[in-house]
Design a protein around this motif. Structure first.
Motif: not given
Length: 194
Positions: A88-101
């Motif tokens: 989930l930490v990696d999923d979270f980082r990917k979501a941040m890189q994708a610009g999710q708010a």
């Protein structure tokens, strides 16, 4: 001196505005502090370096760690999060890189006593105008009792099915046989109660 008079009046006016705004800010900070102290969940703010800049005292009740242990530090998620949920930490980082708010979910975590707890979390992420990470507001609620109750309900349901499952199946089969007999009969059948 005539030139100084308007300047003094302007300075006095600015001073009054600054005083008023300072009082409003202090009042807002006090209101937020009361809300954060009264919250049943963890409220945390992270800066652009993922360092925790604020966490409410509720973190100690839920995780067993005093708030000061998190302040100005990057959180070691490997210590807090269950190994099976570290993805989930990696999923979270990917979501941040994708610009999710906004990102939310559930995670198994360990408190200071190494007892596994369940947290439902919601993160609001801020970005600089160039799209780079600016910070994050995180709210996490302890849902351990809910998860334990769900597990107990599953166990109870399975036990009921074990105890009565065969009887229920027999009743269904009996009803089906009766239905087939009635449908296949050319005679009139009825039931009469007194």
């Amino acid at each position: 001196t005539q030139d100084i008079m308007p300047l003094e009046a302007e300075i006095k006016s600015l001073h009054e505005i600054i005083t008023q705004k300072s009082q409003e800010l202090q009042s807002a900070q006090e209101r937020f502090a009361r809300i954060a102290r009264a919250a049943n969940g963890i409220i945390a703010w992270f800066d652009e370096h993922c360092h925790c800049v604020y966490v409410n005292p509720e973190v100690e009740r839920i995780l067993g760690h005093p708030a000061w242990e998190f302040i100005e530090r990057e959180i070691d998620w490997k210590v807090l999060i269950h190994p099976d949920d570290l993805h989930l930490v990696d999923d979270f980082r990917k979501a941040m890189q994708a610009g999710q708010a906004v990102i939310e979910g559930e995670v198994r975590a360990y408190n200071r006593s190494a007892y596994m707890i369940f947290l439902a979390w919601h993160a609001a992420i801020q970005y600089h105008p160039d799209g780079s990470f600016k910070g994050m507001d995180l709210v996490a609620e302890d849902i351990t009792q809910l998860k334990v109750a769900e597990e107990e309900l599953k166990k109870a349901t399975m036990r009921i099915q074990e105890l009565y499952g065969n009887k229920l199946q027999e009743i269904r089969e009996s009803e089906e046989r009766y239905r087939l007999i009635v449908e296949g009969s050319n005679d009139v059948m009825f039931s009469m109660d007194r």
